[in-house]
Design a protein around this motif. Structure first.
Motif, PDB file in Angstrom:
ATOM      1  N   ALA A 148       0.832  -1.205   0.000  1.00  0.00           N
ATOM      2  CA  ALA A 148       0.000   0.000   0.000  1.00  0.00           C
ATOM      3  C   ALA A 148       0.867   1.254   0.000  1.00  0.00           C
ATOM      4  CB  ALA A 148      -0.923  -0.010   1.210  1.00  0.00           C
ATOM      5  N   HIS A 149       1.934   1.221   0.759  1.00  0.00           N
ATOM      6  CA  HIS A 149       2.842   2.376   0.813  1.00  0.00           C
ATOM      7  C   HIS A 149       3.504   2.611  -0.548  1.00  0.00           C
ATOM      8  CE1 HIS A 149       5.675   5.258   2.495  1.00  0.00           C
ATOM      9  NE2 HIS A 149       6.654   4.589   1.914  1.00  0.00           N
ATOM     10  N   ILE A 150       3.879   1.522  -1.239  1.00  0.00           N
ATOM     11  CA  ILE A 150       4.513   1.641  -2.559  1.00  0.00           C
ATOM     12  C   ILE A 150       3.538   2.255  -3.571  1.00  0.00           C
ATOM     13  CG2 ILE A 150       5.395   0.279  -4.512  1.00  0.00           C
ATOM     14  CD1 ILE A 150       6.531  -1.669  -2.402  1.00  0.00           C
ATOM     15  N   LEU A 151       2.274   1.842  -3.494  1.00  0.00           N
ATOM     16  CA  LEU A 151       1.283   2.295  -4.473  1.00  0.00           C
ATOM     17  C   LEU A 151       0.738   3.690  -4.179  1.00  0.00           C
ATOM     18  CD1 LEU A 151      -0.877  -0.946  -4.969  1.00  0.00           C
ATOM     19  CD2 LEU A 151       1.267  -0.300  -6.079  1.00  0.00           C
ATOM     20  N   LEU A 182      -5.159 -12.868 -10.909  1.00  0.00           N
ATOM     21  CA  LEU A 182      -5.602 -13.437  -9.640  1.00  0.00           C
ATOM     22  C   LEU A 182      -6.319 -12.394  -8.779  1.00  0.00           C
ATOM     23  CD1 LEU A 182      -2.646 -15.726  -8.481  1.00  0.00           C
ATOM     24  CD2 LEU A 182      -5.004 -16.442  -8.929  1.00  0.00           C
ATOM     25  N   ALA A 183      -5.801 -11.167  -8.806  1.00  0.00           N
ATOM     26  CA  ALA A 183      -6.366 -10.110  -7.972  1.00  0.00           C
ATOM     27  C   ALA A 183      -7.550  -9.403  -8.624  1.00  0.00           C
ATOM     28  CB  ALA A 183      -5.283  -9.086  -7.644  1.00  0.00           C
ATOM     29  N   ARG A 184      -7.883  -9.770  -9.869  1.00  0.00           N
ATOM     30  CA  ARG A 184      -8.997  -9.172 -10.619  1.00  0.00           C
ATOM     31  C   ARG A 184      -8.785  -7.666 -10.855  1.00  0.00           C
ATOM     32  NH1 ARG A 184     -13.944 -12.341 -10.604  1.00  0.00           N
ATOM     33  NH2 ARG A 184     -13.639 -14.305  -9.472  1.00  0.00           N
ATOM     34  N   LEU A 185      -7.538  -7.301 -11.132  1.00  0.00           N
ATOM     35  CA  LEU A 185      -7.208  -5.897 -11.387  1.00  0.00           C
ATOM     36  C   LEU A 185      -6.781  -5.735 -12.836  1.00  0.00           C
ATOM     37  CD1 LEU A 185      -5.112  -5.135  -8.184  1.00  0.00           C
ATOM     38  CD2 LEU A 185      -7.501  -4.499  -8.613  1.00  0.00           C
ATOM     39  N   HIS A 186      -7.318  -4.714 -13.506  1.00  0.00           N
ATOM     40  CA  HIS A 186      -6.936  -4.449 -14.885  1.00  0.00           C
ATOM     41  C   HIS A 186      -5.517  -3.890 -14.919  1.00  0.00           C
ATOM     42  CE1 HIS A 186      -6.935  -2.812 -18.953  1.00  0.00           C
ATOM     43  NE2 HIS A 186      -7.997  -3.566 -19.211  1.00  0.00           N
ATOM     44  N   PRO A 187      -4.694  -4.299 -15.878  1.00  0.00           N
ATOM     45  CA  PRO A 187      -3.293  -3.830 -15.914  1.00  0.00           C
ATOM     46  C   PRO A 187      -3.139  -2.338 -16.147  1.00  0.00           C
ATOM     47  CG  PRO A 187      -3.836  -5.151 -17.867  1.00  0.00           C
ATOM     48  CD  PRO A 187      -4.955  -5.338 -16.900  1.00  0.00           C
ATOM     49  N   VAL A 192      -2.830   4.447  -7.781  1.00  0.00           N
ATOM     50  CA  VAL A 192      -3.503   5.231  -6.754  1.00  0.00           C
ATOM     51  C   VAL A 192      -4.982   4.883  -6.643  1.00  0.00           C
ATOM     52  CG1 VAL A 192      -4.130   7.166  -8.263  1.00  0.00           C
ATOM     53  CG2 VAL A 192      -3.646   7.585  -5.836  1.00  0.00           C
ATOM     54  N   ALA A 193      -5.562   4.282  -7.686  1.00  0.00           N
ATOM     55  CA  ALA A 193      -6.990   3.962  -7.689  1.00  0.00           C
ATOM     56  C   ALA A 193      -7.312   2.616  -7.052  1.00  0.00           C
ATOM     57  CB  ALA A 193      -7.518   3.985  -9.125  1.00  0.00           C
ATOM     58  N   ILE A 194      -6.315   1.882  -6.642  1.00  0.00           N
ATOM     59  CA  ILE A 194      -6.546   0.566  -6.038  1.00  0.00           C
ATOM     60  C   ILE A 194      -6.883   0.745  -4.563  1.00  0.00           C
ATOM     61  CG2 ILE A 194      -5.549  -1.702  -5.575  1.00  0.00           C
ATOM     62  CD1 ILE A 194      -3.732  -1.298  -7.974  1.00  0.00           C
ATOM     63  N   ASP A 195      -8.059   0.286  -4.164  1.00  0.00           N
ATOM     64  CA  ASP A 195      -8.491   0.466  -2.778  1.00  0.00           C
ATOM     65  C   ASP A 195      -7.852  -0.593  -1.871  1.00  0.00           C
ATOM     66  OD1 ASP A 195      -9.926  -1.902  -3.178  1.00  0.00           O
ATOM     67  OD2 ASP A 195     -11.856  -0.900  -3.366  1.00  0.00           O
ATOM     68  N   ALA A 196      -8.171  -0.526  -0.591  1.00  0.00           N
ATOM     69  CA  ALA A 196      -7.545  -1.410   0.397  1.00  0.00           C
ATOM     70  C   ALA A 196      -7.795  -2.875   0.087  1.00  0.00           C
ATOM     71  CB  ALA A 196      -8.049  -1.063   1.792  1.00  0.00           C
ATOM     72  N   ASN A 197      -9.004  -3.203  -0.361  1.00  0.00           N
ATOM     73  CA  ASN A 197      -9.307  -4.594  -0.707  1.00  0.00           C
ATOM     74  C   ASN A 197      -8.482  -5.043  -1.911  1.00  0.00           C
ATOM     75  OD1 ASN A 197     -11.185  -4.904   1.355  1.00  0.00           O
ATOM     76  ND2 ASN A 197     -12.899  -4.252   0.078  1.00  0.00           N
ATOM     77  N   GLY A 198      -8.330  -4.147  -2.880  1.00  0.00           N
ATOM     78  CA  GLY A 198      -7.528  -4.466  -4.057  1.00  0.00           C
ATOM     79  C   GLY A 198      -6.065  -4.659  -3.716  1.00  0.00           C
ATOM     80  N   VAL A 199      -5.553  -3.828  -2.826  1.00  0.00           N
ATOM     81  CA  VAL A 199      -4.153  -3.970  -2.393  1.00  0.00           C
ATOM     82  C   VAL A 199      -3.955  -5.306  -1.697  1.00  0.00           C
ATOM     83  CG1 VAL A 199      -2.389  -3.081  -0.824  1.00  0.00           C
ATOM     84  CG2 VAL A 199      -3.721  -1.495  -2.223  1.00  0.00           C
TER      85      VAL A 199
END
Length: 277
Positions: A148-151, A182-187, A192-199
């Motif tokens: 989270a800190h990196i992102l 696996l994380a269901r995140l678009h590349p 910055v738009a990735i929320d806590a659940n996404g992280v």
């Protein structure tokens, strides 16, 4: 290019064969640009007679630690392999560097593309190499909070961000695509738009896919072999990478391929919804 799992297996398979052995000398070098920045003569003089005390990995570097406090740092780049061979075994066409050991065996650096590099580092040089890379994603200290800190605050798209060795060590094109699926995140999602659940999901996915790949001794798509000359098996378990046109294993939608930051990227357009940019 070998990524963290492949380099980890390369280091482990070398360690089991050469730890405690003494380097007799540099037997062969036909591509001197492999060495950074030493001449072949200087390199040979500094490694000859030195015991290999340990073999480890940092990011995508294989590290051979020598008794004189120097470390031979080897980057496999696109097509490199490090294998150990008995005296009677001939060197193949693309073996550009051979290091002889005291038991008669030899370490071959096979590199068809000639992109691989070898450095001889003193303790300060080794510390500088370490400092140039981000945290190891399989270390206990690499937590979801670390990620989270990196992102945080970065508008960089998540796929190229994962490939930045200054931020996270060892991640590459294959496992970044696999982890994002696996994380269901678009590349193309900005970090910055990735929320806590996404992280949390991405953190778990990174560690899971890297751990699985190490268990399967890495991916051998083209050149990669471990220190014994064996192929890895992770390519048989790919979830999305190199599967364009095939059905998603989660929802059945056709996997797509796009080029992001000059790298092929594979994703499911349904499981990994494209962000509104």
């Amino acid at each position: 290019m070998p990524e963290l799992p492949e380099v980890e297996i390369a280091a482990r398979s070398l360690a089991s064969q050469v730890t405690g052995r003494t380097i007799v000398g540099l037997e062969h070098l036909d591509w001197e640009r492999m060495l950074e920045p030493l001449s072949a003569e200087a390199f040979a003089a500094m490694i000859s007679g030195q015991c290999i005390t340990q073999v480890s990995r940092r990011a995508k570097w294989v590290l051979l630690h020598l008794a004189n406090d120097l470390t031979m740092a080897i980057h496999l780049r696109m097509s490199g392999n490090l294998t150990v061979h008995y005296p009677a075994e001939p060197a193949r066409t693309h073996v550009h560097l051979i290091i002889g050991l005291d038991d008669g065996r030899r370490i071959f650096f096979d590199d068809e593309r000639k992109f691989g590099r070898v450095r001889l580092l003193d303790p300060d040089g080794l510390a500088a190499l370490d400092a140039a890379h981000g945290p190891e994603p399989l270390a206990e200290t690499f937590t979801a909070a670390t990620l989270a800190h990196i992102l945080a605050g970065r508008r960089t798209k998540i796929k190229p961000l994962l490939l930045d060795q200054r931020l996270i060590a060892g991640m590459g094109n294959i496992y970044a695509s696999e982890a994002l699926w696996l994380a269901r995140l678009h590349p193309l999602l900005p970090a910055v738009a990735i929320d806590a659940n996404g992280v949390a999901a991405l953190h778990q996915a990174i560690r899971a896919i890297l751990t699985q790949a190490i268990e399967h001794e890495g991916s051998s798509l083209r050149n990669y072999r471990n220190g014994y000359g064996r192929r890895g098996q992770q390519q048989d378990y790919f979830l999305v990478y190199d599967r364009a046109g095939q059905p998603c294993q989660r929802c059945g939608t056709t996997i797509e391929r796009v080029v992001i930051a000059q790298r092929s990227t594979f994703f499911c357009p349904v499981c990994q919804l494209r962000p509104e940019l």
